[in-house]
Design an enzyme around this catalytic site. Sequence first.
Site, PDB file in Angstrom:
ATOM      1  N   THR A  88       0.857  -1.189   0.000  1.00  0.00           N
ATOM      2  CA  THR A  88       0.000   0.000   0.000  1.00  0.00           C
ATOM      3  C   THR A  88       0.893   1.239   0.000  1.00  0.00           C
ATOM      4  O   THR A  88       0.830   2.092   0.888  1.00  0.00           O
ATOM      5  CB  THR A  88      -0.954  -0.022   1.206  1.00  0.00           C
ATOM      6  OG1 THR A  88      -1.679  -1.257   1.187  1.00  0.00           O
ATOM      7  CG2 THR A  88      -1.979   1.109   1.137  1.00  0.00           C
ATOM      8  N   HIS A  89       1.770   1.309  -0.987  1.00  0.00           N
ATOM      9  CA  HIS A  89       2.727   2.402  -1.105  1.00  0.00           C
ATOM     10  C   HIS A  89       2.554   3.100  -2.449  1.00  0.00           C
ATOM     11  O   HIS A  89       3.484   3.185  -3.239  1.00  0.00           O
ATOM     12  CB  HIS A  89       4.167   1.885  -0.938  1.00  0.00           C
ATOM     13  CG  HIS A  89       4.437   1.279   0.397  1.00  0.00           C
ATOM     14  ND1 HIS A  89       5.533   0.499   0.650  1.00  0.00           N
ATOM     15  CD2 HIS A  89       3.749   1.332   1.559  1.00  0.00           C
ATOM     16  CE1 HIS A  89       5.508   0.097   1.918  1.00  0.00           C
ATOM     17  NE2 HIS A  89       4.427   0.586   2.483  1.00  0.00           N
ATOM     18  N   ASN A  90       1.358   3.569  -2.711  1.00  0.00           N
ATOM     19  CA  ASN A  90       1.091   4.341  -3.924  1.00  0.00           C
ATOM     20  C   ASN A  90       1.618   5.756  -3.728  1.00  0.00           C
ATOM     21  O   ASN A  90       1.471   6.336  -2.648  1.00  0.00           O
ATOM     22  CB  ASN A  90      -0.414   4.404  -4.195  1.00  0.00           C
ATOM     23  CG  ASN A  90      -1.108   3.073  -3.995  1.00  0.00           C
ATOM     24  OD1 ASN A  90      -1.365   2.679  -2.866  1.00  0.00           O
ATOM     25  ND2 ASN A  90      -1.418   2.380  -5.064  1.00  0.00           N
TER      26      ASN A  90
END
Length: 571
Positions: free
Chosen positions: A500-502
Amino acid sequence: MAKELPKTDVVIVGLGWTGGIIAAELAKKGYKVVGLERGKERKTEDFLMGHDELRYASRFELMQDLSKETITFRNNTKMRALPMRQYGSFLLGDGVGGAGTHWNGMTVRFLPYDFEIKTKTIERYGKDKIPADMTLQDWGITWDVIEPYFDKFEQMCGISGEENPLHGKRSNPYPTPPMKSTPAINLFMEGSKSLGLHPYRLPSANLSENYKNPDGVERAACQYCGFCERFGCEFGSKADPIVTVIPVAKQTGNFELRTNANVTKIIHDGKKATGVIYIDTNTGEEIFQPAEVVSVTSYVLNNVKLLLISQMGTPYNPDTGRGVVGKNYAYQTMGASAVGFFENREFNTYAGAGALGAALDDFNGDNFDHSDLEFIHGGIISLSQTGKRPIANNTTKDAERNWGKDFKQQSVKYANRTLNIGSQGASMPYRHHFLDLDPTYKDAFGNPLLRITFDFEEQDRKLIEFTGTQAGKIMEAMGADHVITSNKRGPYNIVPYQSTHNTGGAIMGAEPETSVLNNYLQMWDFHNVFIPGASAFPHNSGYNPTATVGALAYRAAEGIEKYLQQGGLLV
């Protein structure tokens, strides 16, 4: 017509880390702040019975409802984008605390190299090192300027850590010592050192000891229960907005939190924002909240969507390379790893914490020579003991077979006899990786969904081949009897979970022609709009983004105060 409320000094859109920090900092200074959160209120006591893997990890209790709001995705512009109907590649937090509630707690600063990546790459290797379609750029800020904000975030959270020998100069040591070092972590440290590498224990927002921060917030030490990622912490040991900055903002009397308030548009006159429109999802009422300053602090993807729907800034056009809103979407280059099987040694891997582990940066950033390599940057290589929960973890030598007698025997034998070394690789921006509004699909309020266009490139494949090989060497040095190395990368697939590293889409920089924001996270085009968060990253580094998100939030809070005092463009 929308109901109009009294004007406030600052309205905040989203109450995660960035919104919470800005709320606390400005409310402490006496400014009136309204925080709008589209999800529900969340408190520490909500998680007292929270060790429910099915509810939180498998059924995504803390995440955004994709039936009401999601994104569409395609690998390239020749494909038709389709909606993400169930969670896979990344998870979108919802409710007070946002993704800051369900994170793991790994809090590593980006490297000094990251903030001047284009300049530093050209200085060392020449312009030809950067591919023609890679839209690499500096951040418009240097290490010396941003470092004090990293320190402020760490002091607030009580980050537990030790000196990283391959990182930038620190103004202060970590406020608390590193977490416990388990037999598995010791083995990683020993194996890495035997290869001449420089391991260190991971900086962690899971407290190693009881801590009182500069705001007077007291929290207890971590219990190593193994329920961090996708879970809230019932002890308050994991730093999150719910137990740190949001209570501080509330105690001032200058902060008002409104939940179930879904912001759909920023209202402006073409030069200045006047406030935001939101829907009270309890009543369906449309409300206008006027404000002197609008701070957009929701998740990366929602930040960009709100700018595009509000027609603020010039949308990015991948055909011409012009425009800035939606530009430089990046992710995290996952896939490099090594699993080690130990026939005669057991590790109690059921216990752990979100950021319990050790790492090394010998192959991250520009800490190693890239002259003969076909990629730039690199990735952190780490061994984490996060706690092997039973539903999601079952490592066997034959990963393709998940049934039968042999599978069951291996499942039992290797439950505590396997260790994993992983790598988070940097993600570089490309001209054809971007965010825009989908022309077909809409959300529950009738607004277009955000569309992601992204794929892995040869840069990513070469990076993973390299870091995966290094991970395998370390696992062999650790004495594993059997090692399975992963160092291949196919096209990006949105179905399996990765990270979850957008990042990107509303990026910062040194000039308005190539960025949405200046180094105070202030919009070039709308001086009273500030957008901290990972959407401001021009690329993603080989680390978790939260420490840098926190640092930028403190920088933005300072910028907002300056604007309220003097007005105008701050840079």
